[in-house]
Write a protein that holds these residues in place. Structure first.
Motif, PDB file in Angstrom:
ATOM      1  N   GLU A 136       7.580 -10.436   9.397  1.00 11.89           N
ATOM      2  CA  GLU A 136       6.742  -9.263   9.633  1.00 11.89           C
ATOM      3  C   GLU A 136       6.196  -8.748   8.315  1.00 11.89           C
ATOM      4  OE1 GLU A 136       8.979  -5.999  11.236  1.00 11.89           O
ATOM      5  OE2 GLU A 136      10.264  -5.817   9.476  1.00 11.89           O
ATOM      6  N   VAL A 137       5.141  -7.949   8.412  1.00  7.32           N
ATOM      7  CA  VAL A 137       4.611  -7.207   7.270  1.00  7.32           C
ATOM      8  C   VAL A 137       4.662  -5.740   7.642  1.00  7.32           C
ATOM      9  CG1 VAL A 137       2.627  -6.730   5.823  1.00  7.32           C
ATOM     10  CG2 VAL A 137       3.096  -9.074   6.520  1.00  7.32           C
ATOM     11  N   GLN A 138       5.409  -4.959   6.895  1.00  9.37           N
ATOM     12  CA  GLN A 138       5.541  -3.531   7.197  1.00  9.37           C
ATOM     13  C   GLN A 138       4.413  -2.741   6.539  1.00  9.37           C
ATOM     14  OE1 GLN A 138       9.467  -2.044   6.288  1.00  9.37           O
ATOM     15  NE2 GLN A 138      10.380  -3.121   8.012  1.00  9.37           N
ATOM     16  N   VAL A 139       3.790  -1.875   7.326  1.00 10.85           N
ATOM     17  CA  VAL A 139       2.695  -1.035   6.854  1.00 10.85           C
ATOM     18  C   VAL A 139       3.088   0.423   7.066  1.00 10.85           C
ATOM     19  CG1 VAL A 139       0.259  -0.449   7.076  1.00 10.85           C
ATOM     20  CG2 VAL A 139       1.022  -2.811   7.457  1.00 10.85           C
ATOM     21  N   SER A 140       3.235   1.170   5.983  1.00 13.23           N
ATOM     22  CA  SER A 140       3.642   2.574   6.094  1.00 13.23           C
ATOM     23  C   SER A 140       2.425   3.475   6.291  1.00 13.23           C
ATOM     24  CB  SER A 140       4.393   3.004   4.823  1.00 13.23           C
ATOM     25  OG  SER A 140       4.670   4.392   4.874  1.00 13.23           O
ATOM     26  N   ILE A 141       2.528   4.366   7.283  1.00  9.94           N
ATOM     27  CA  ILE A 141       1.480   5.367   7.500  1.00  9.94           C
ATOM     28  C   ILE A 141       2.053   6.768   7.321  1.00  9.94           C
ATOM     29  CG2 ILE A 141       0.152   3.892   9.050  1.00  9.94           C
ATOM     30  CD1 ILE A 141       1.323   5.546  11.387  1.00  9.94           C
ATOM     31  N   LEU A 144      -0.020  10.122   6.400  1.00  5.95           N
ATOM     32  CA  LEU A 144      -1.454   9.895   6.215  1.00  5.95           C
ATOM     33  C   LEU A 144      -2.266  10.892   7.035  1.00  5.95           C
ATOM     34  CD1 LEU A 144      -1.897   6.008   6.163  1.00  5.95           C
ATOM     35  CD2 LEU A 144      -1.706   7.590   4.235  1.00  5.95           C
ATOM     36  N   ALA A 145      -3.307  11.451   6.422  1.00 12.56           N
ATOM     37  CA  ALA A 145      -4.151  12.451   7.083  1.00 12.56           C
ATOM     38  C   ALA A 145      -5.258  11.771   7.887  1.00 12.56           C
ATOM     39  CB  ALA A 145      -4.761  13.377   6.038  1.00 12.56           C
ATOM     40  N   GLY A 146      -5.882  12.561   8.775  1.00 17.01           N
ATOM     41  CA  GLY A 146      -7.000  12.051   9.553  1.00 17.01           C
ATOM     42  C   GLY A 146      -8.112  11.563   8.639  1.00 17.01           C
ATOM     43  N   GLY A 147      -8.723  10.444   8.998  1.00 20.30           N
ATOM     44  CA  GLY A 147      -9.772   9.867   8.158  1.00 20.30           C
ATOM     45  C   GLY A 147      -9.253   8.832   7.179  1.00 20.30           C
ATOM     46  N   SER A 148      -7.920   8.688   7.096  1.00 27.50           N
ATOM     47  CA  SER A 148      -7.333   7.707   6.189  1.00 27.50           C
ATOM     48  C   SER A 148      -7.303   6.330   6.842  1.00 27.50           C
ATOM     49  CB  SER A 148      -5.904   8.113   5.805  1.00 27.50           C
ATOM     50  OG  SER A 148      -5.866   9.382   5.211  1.00 27.50           O
ATOM     51  N   SER A 149      -7.190   5.315   6.006  1.00 29.45           N
ATOM     52  CA  SER A 149      -7.033   3.951   6.510  1.00 29.45           C
ATOM     53  C   SER A 149      -6.255   3.130   5.486  1.00 29.45           C
ATOM     54  CB  SER A 149      -8.392   3.298   6.796  1.00 29.45           C
ATOM     55  OG  SER A 149      -9.131   3.150   5.596  1.00 29.45           O
ATOM     56  N   VAL A 150      -5.684   2.051   5.967  1.00 26.71           N
ATOM     57  CA  VAL A 150      -4.942   1.131   5.100  1.00 26.71           C
ATOM     58  C   VAL A 150      -5.588  -0.240   5.218  1.00 26.71           C
ATOM     59  CG1 VAL A 150      -2.714   0.075   4.578  1.00 26.71           C
ATOM     60  CG2 VAL A 150      -2.800   2.424   5.458  1.00 26.71           C
ATOM     61  N   SER A 151      -6.018  -0.786   4.097  1.00 29.25           N
ATOM     62  CA  SER A 151      -6.626  -2.110   4.073  1.00 29.25           C
ATOM     63  C   SER A 151      -5.575  -3.164   3.738  1.00 29.25           C
ATOM     64  CB  SER A 151      -7.762  -2.167   3.041  1.00 29.25           C
ATOM     65  OG  SER A 151      -8.775  -1.243   3.363  1.00 29.25           O
ATOM     66  N   ALA A 152      -5.892  -4.410   4.039  1.00 25.30           N
ATOM     67  CA  ALA A 152      -4.953  -5.502   3.794  1.00 25.30           C
ATOM     68  C   ALA A 152      -4.522  -5.552   2.329  1.00 25.30           C
ATOM     69  CB  ALA A 152      -5.578  -6.826   4.221  1.00 25.30           C
ATOM     70  N   GLY A 153      -5.471  -5.284   1.432  1.00 26.89           N
ATOM     71  CA  GLY A 153      -5.160  -5.341   0.005  1.00 26.89           C
ATOM     72  C   GLY A 153      -4.275  -4.213  -0.481  1.00 26.89           C
ATOM     73  N   ASP A 154      -4.101  -3.163   0.336  1.00 21.95           N
ATOM     74  CA  ASP A 154      -3.254  -2.017  -0.051  1.00 21.95           C
ATOM     75  C   ASP A 154      -1.786  -2.260   0.264  1.00 21.95           C
ATOM     76  OD1 ASP A 154      -5.587  -0.622  -0.727  1.00 21.95           O
ATOM     77  OD2 ASP A 154      -5.801   0.167   1.314  1.00 21.95           O
TER      78      ASP A 154
END
Length: 209
Positions: A136-141, A144-154
């Motif tokens: 798996e790849v864990q992605v922390s949110i 995070l505020a509205g309008g935020s996003s997480v890209s693969a490179g982050d």
């Protein structure tokens, strides 16, 4: 990653009829290929194989005629109605070898109150050592505020992995939900009804008085 050991037998019969007979005997038709070797057509134990393929990027140790071969799943064909395994393609790998795999994304944490998140990309393509594939790849949110996003490179990748997915690709986005026109109309109608009922109650009370 621990190896999933499966004892295989060589298949000598082919075709749909032979495959059906194998499945009735609680076995799964499979093929082992890779590293320039001729494809090996084998039968795998059904229940153990079904449990094993549920694990993302499981490493198999296939025992066949006294020899053990390491392999990973490249394709699993299923009966969409019965949800049973029809056939498994296994890629032969060796220790130290790098392979490309799709790894599922797991969301951890909670975004800011009043927001929702949407997973835009369910898996990331990574290059990793064949005998140490990430599950798996864990992605922390978290926060995070509205309008935020997480890209693969982050995203912080599992140790030893290299990102193959476009680093600019959005994996998860966070937004503040907006009420639809129907919801707004329903709320306004409910407020008007409540106001009219209150007025009627007040008039009735005054009349009784």
């Amino acid at each position: 990653m621990s190896e999933v050991k499966l004892v295989a037998t060589t298949r000598t019969e082919f075709g749909k009829g032979a495959a059906r007979r194998l499945r009735r005997a609680h076995q799964v038709p499979a093929v082992l290929y890779g590293h320039g070797s001729d494809p090996l057509h084998v039968a795998l134990p059904g229940h153990e194989t079904m449990l094993a393929v549920k694990q993302a990027n499981a490493l198999f140790a296939i025992e066949l005629d006294g020899k053990t071969t390491l392999a990973i799943t490249k394709d699993v064909q299923r009966d969409v109605v019965k949800n049973t395994i029809e056939h498994v393609d296994l890629l032969i790998v060796t220790k130290g070898e790098k392979v490309s795999v799709d790894v599922p994304v797991t969301i951890v944490g909670e975004s800011a109150p009043g927001t929702i998140h949407v997973v835009e990309t369910q898996t990331l393509s990574l290059e990793a050592e064949a005998t140490h594939l990430p599950t798996e790849v864990q992605v922390s949110i978290e926060g995070l505020a509205g309008g935020s996003s997480v890209s693969a490179g982050d995203i912080e990748l599992p140790k030893g992995s290299v990102l193959l997915t476009d680093p600019e690709m959005t994996v998860v986005s966070v937004s503040v939900p907006h009420a639809s026109a129907e919801d707004v109309a329903a709320e306004e109608a409910a407020a008007e009804l409540a106001a009219s009922q209150s007025a009627a109650s007040a008039a009735a009370a005054e009349s009784e008085g």
